[in-house]
Design a protein around this motif. Structure first.
Motif: not given
Length: 288
Positions: A101-105, A128-131
């Motif tokens: 999953x990813x979050x871009x701000x 969990x795998x986060x970018x």
């Protein structure tokens, strides 16, 4: 119907965009747009700024989830941004093709605008795998502050460092010039995190960032002195290092064995830094 186990899962993109405008002596939320499951749950005046609370109406970030948040603070506006609770990052599949999953701000600050971004901690569940990607664009006289706490799993379930991967990046621009860039990649299954010179006995990490072209040498000295006066946290040792960046910034990195001592340390640095730089009194809404 059979399903190919190696088939890539669909990406689900959720978007949140908001703009702040200073008019008639106050900051107002002028434009906002969102798609499920993230949205602005509430905005309200908080002393001399506008506070905004982001809500996630889902259990958290699941595999294939992509959150994109874009914040614009127009000249002289002052916004405080937080969220309702921990950002939970759920397990991804264990295959090599797992997208995670990813979050871009993105934060865009006009002249003399201020954004204080103080979210609740990030919780990385087992597998969990986060970018995570953050981009900041500063205008003359603007101020951007952020505090972040990373939890390596649910400690009561013995999930420490059982997440698959954490990738994070922070880029800060002053006008068109890149003035700061930081990249991190942690793969607990491959990295010796307990080795000397690495994390040792520490499990939780935090960072505090402050960027503005208004930062003076005396202010830098005062903020660095704060490290020697951090509040006591009982049996949980907090180790903090703080450095001046090449241009217009300070970055502090902290480590401990639980989230709450780091939350207290980030609150302490934030409240005192905003008093030193912004000449504004403490705000105790953070992590309440």
């Amino acid at each position: 119907m059979t399903t190919n186990s190696t088939e890539k899962r669909a990406v689900r993109t959720s978007v949140l965009r908001a703009s702040f405008l200073y008019a008639d002596g106050a900051t107002r939320l002028t434009d906002k747009y969102h798609t499920s499951p993230i949205k602005i749950a509430k905005s309200f005046p908080l002393k001399d700024q506008l506070a905004v609370i982001v809500m996630d109406a889902s259990p958290g970030l699941l595999e294939g989830d992509c959150y994109e948040l874009d914040w614009q603070a127009r000249e002289f506006s002052h916004a405080y941004i937080t969220n309702q609770s921990y950002m939970k990052v759920h397990p991804s599949s264990t295959s090599e093709e797992a997208m995670g999953s990813s979050i871009s701000q993105t934060f865009r600050l006009g002249d003399n605008a201020i954004i204080e971004h103080m979210p609740e901690p990030v919780m990385l569940y087992k597998d969990a795998k986060l970018h995570s990607t953050t981009s900041v664009h500063l205008g003359p006289g603007s101020v951007w502050m952020q505090a972040e706490v990373i939890c390596p799993g649910r400690t009561l379930r013995n999930e420490q460092f059982q997440y698959a991967e954490l990738r994070s990046s922070l880029s800060v621009y002053y006008g068109d010039e890149l003035i700061f860039a930081q990249r991190q990649r942690v793969v607990p299954g491959q990295h010796q995190l307990a080795a000397p010179g690495c994390w040792g006995e520490m499990t939780h990490m935090a960072s505090f960032c402050l960027f503005t072209d208004q930062l003076t040498s005396s202010q830098i000295g005062l903020i660095k002195q704060l490290v020697d006066d951090l509040p006591a946290t009982g049996d949980h040792q907090v180790v903090v290092g703080i450095s001046e960046t090449e241009r217009y910034g300070l970055v502090a990195v902290a480590a401990s064995t639980a989230a709450w001592p780091l939350q207290e340390a980030m609150r302490y640095l934030w409240n005192h830094a905003r008093n030193i730089v912004l000449r504004k009194e403490s705000v105790y809404f953070m992590y309440s």
